[in-house]
Motif scaffolding. Structure first.
Motif, PDB file in Angstrom:
ATOM      1  N   ALA A  91       0.846  -1.309  -0.051  1.00  0.00           N
ATOM      2  CA  ALA A  91       0.196   0.113   0.001  1.00  0.00           C
ATOM      3  C   ALA A  91       0.748   1.316  -0.069  1.00  0.00           C
ATOM      4  O   ALA A  91       1.641   1.330   0.898  1.00  0.00           O
ATOM      5  CB  ALA A  91      -0.951  -0.192   1.287  1.00  0.00           C
TER       6      ALA A  91
ATOM      7  N   SER B 271       0.380   5.578  -0.050  1.00  0.00           N
ATOM      8  CA  SER B 271      -0.758   6.634  -0.210  1.00  0.00           C
ATOM      9  C   SER B 271      -0.138   8.021   0.184  1.00  0.00           C
ATOM     10  O   SER B 271       0.737   8.274   1.050  1.00  0.00           O
ATOM     11  CB  SER B 271      -1.378   6.372   1.312  1.00  0.00           C
ATOM     12  N   HIS B 272      -0.610   8.772  -0.654  1.00  0.00           N
ATOM     13  CA  HIS B 272      -0.146  10.310  -1.050  1.00  0.00           C
ATOM     14  C   HIS B 272      -0.808  10.997   0.237  1.00  0.00           C
ATOM     15  O   HIS B 272      -1.896  10.632   0.437  1.00  0.00           O
ATOM     16  CB  HIS B 272      -0.372  10.853  -2.243  1.00  0.00           C
TER      17      HIS B 272
ATOM     18  N   ALA C 296      -3.976  12.299  -0.825  1.00  0.00           N
ATOM     19  CA  ALA C 296      -4.716  11.586  -2.007  1.00  0.00           C
ATOM     20  C   ALA C 296      -6.098  11.845  -1.957  1.00  0.00           C
ATOM     21  O   ALA C 296      -6.788  11.994  -0.979  1.00  0.00           O
ATOM     22  CB  ALA C 296      -4.237  10.088  -1.539  1.00  0.00           C
ATOM     23  N   ASN C 297      -6.751  11.848  -3.393  1.00  0.00           N
ATOM     24  CA  ASN C 297      -7.946  11.920  -3.758  1.00  0.00           C
ATOM     25  C   ASN C 297      -8.571  10.999  -4.461  1.00  0.00           C
ATOM     26  O   ASN C 297      -9.823  10.987  -4.771  1.00  0.00           O
ATOM     27  CB  ASN C 297      -8.382  13.471  -4.157  1.00  0.00           C
TER      28      ASN C 297
ATOM     29  N   GLU D   6      -7.574   6.303  -5.789  1.00  0.00           N
ATOM     30  CA  GLU D   6      -7.047   5.230  -5.175  1.00  0.00           C
ATOM     31  C   GLU D   6      -7.202   4.239  -6.377  1.00  0.00           C
ATOM     32  O   GLU D   6      -8.375   4.067  -7.274  1.00  0.00           O
ATOM     33  CB  GLU D   6      -7.746   4.566  -4.103  1.00  0.00           C
TER      34      GLU D   6
ATOM     35  N   VAL E 227      -2.636   1.899  -4.639  1.00  0.00           N
ATOM     36  CA  VAL E 227      -1.986   3.166  -4.445  1.00  0.00           C
ATOM     37  C   VAL E 227      -3.105   4.394  -4.237  1.00  0.00           C
ATOM     38  O   VAL E 227      -3.806   4.422  -5.183  1.00  0.00           O
ATOM     39  CB  VAL E 227      -1.053   3.332  -6.046  1.00  0.00           C
ATOM     40  N   ALA E 228      -2.948   4.913  -3.366  1.00  0.00           N
ATOM     41  CA  ALA E 228      -3.673   6.243  -3.293  1.00  0.00           C
ATOM     42  C   ALA E 228      -2.901   7.327  -3.736  1.00  0.00           C
ATOM     43  O   ALA E 228      -1.907   7.653  -3.316  1.00  0.00           O
ATOM     44  CB  ALA E 228      -4.242   6.396  -1.763  1.00  0.00           C
ATOM     45  N   TYR E 229      -3.415   8.159  -4.591  1.00  0.00           N
ATOM     46  CA  TYR E 229      -2.605   9.225  -5.219  1.00  0.00           C
ATOM     47  C   TYR E 229      -3.380  10.419  -5.442  1.00  0.00           C
ATOM     48  O   TYR E 229      -4.609  10.529  -5.075  1.00  0.00           O
ATOM     49  CB  TYR E 229      -2.141   8.744  -6.664  1.00  0.00           C
TER      50      TYR E 229
ATOM     51  N   GLY F  73       4.686  10.487  -2.297  1.00  0.00           N
ATOM     52  CA  GLY F  73       3.890   9.435  -3.231  1.00  0.00           C
ATOM     53  C   GLY F  73       3.600   9.960  -4.668  1.00  0.00           C
ATOM     54  O   GLY F  73       4.392  10.734  -5.260  1.00  0.00           O
TER      55      GLY F  73
END
Length: 263
Positions: free
Chosen positions: A13, A15-16, A19-20, A22, A30-32, A50
């Protein structure tokens, strides 16, 4: 045991913090951060925080998601490398105390507090380690009760003084070889930039270069002096660097591969 098994088979996993969106990319979630921007193509940037994806305002999300899947291996590889780099930097963070060891021109340097100030000079003094011939000691004139911040400040002040002296010597060595003249040296504390040069002969070098071994420092010095002849990074520029530092490519790589203390 069941919890350990679930952890073992769980996807990686990333995550930025802002992040808005995924996506599932291969075996990773990946949450970007997704942004619309004035650009003509979809762009991907993997940084310390990220993944950031930027796309033209008119691009449908379906195309963005397809592009993500197409670049999934590259993205997850870069995210993994960034995570490993952050871990190395965290491990390299200095815990300032009596006896801490830091790299100095590529060799270990032990910091020793000397409340009685039993050395000549101001602030700190470099001496041989009586107990370890392979290591040197930086005696710092501070009390045993000195805080980590006070120790760090004293060591940094000494390192910066030595860095200026060392850089000047190497500039004077390489300038005649490259048939250029430098006129002013400034020290910088930039996060990632090691040096810069201006057409008026002004050179800026990151004082933290003093942690690297001398050959790496020489490469950066020669690099910036070469810009006084060629201000871009063309083939002619690298040919100029090569005349004085033939193995510049390997040394250049060490600026990225070596882990130096995190200040």
């Amino acid at each position: 045991m069941a919890q350990t098994l679930r952890q073992a088979i769980a996807p990686a996993a990333f995550s930025h913090p802002r992040a808005n969106r995924e996506a599932r990319l291969g075996e990773a979630v990946v949450a970007y951060l997704f942004e619309r921007a004035k650009r003509r193509t979809i762009g991907f940037v993997v940084g310390p925080e990220g993944l950031v994806v930027r796309a033209p305002r008119w691009t449908p999300m379906g195309e963005v998601e397809a592009a993500l899947r197409e670049k999934s291996q590259w993205i997850t590889r870069k995210l993994g490398e960034a995570r490993e780099r952050q871990a190395r930097q965290h491990e390299a963070r200095i815990a300032w105390c009596d006896g801490v060891v830091i790299p100095f021109l590529g060799e270990p340097l032990r910091v020793s507090l000397d409340p009685a100030h039993r050395f000549g000079g101001i602030g700190a003094s470099l001496e041989a380690d009586i107990d370890n011939s392979a290591q040197r000691v930086l005696r710092v004139g501070l009390p045993s009760s000195a805080t980590p911040a006070q120790i760090g400040d004293a060591v940094q002040a000494w390192l910066m003084r030595h860095a200026r002296e060392h850089f000047r010597q190497r500039l004077d060595h390489f300038a005649p070889l490259l048939q250029v003249q430098w006129h002013k040296l400034s020290l910088s504390s930039a996060g990632t930039r090691w040096g810069s040069a201006r057409v008026d002969g002004s050179i800026r070098l990151n004082w933290r270069l003093i942690h690297f071994r001398p050959a790496v420092v020489d490469y950066v010095v020669a690099h910036e002096l070469s810009h006084l002849r060629v201000m871009d990074h063309s083939t002619r520029f690298w040919d100029t660097v090569r005349t004085v530092v033939p193995d510049y490519a390997a040394l250049r790589g060490q600026l990225k591969d070596d882990t130096i203390p995190k200040w």
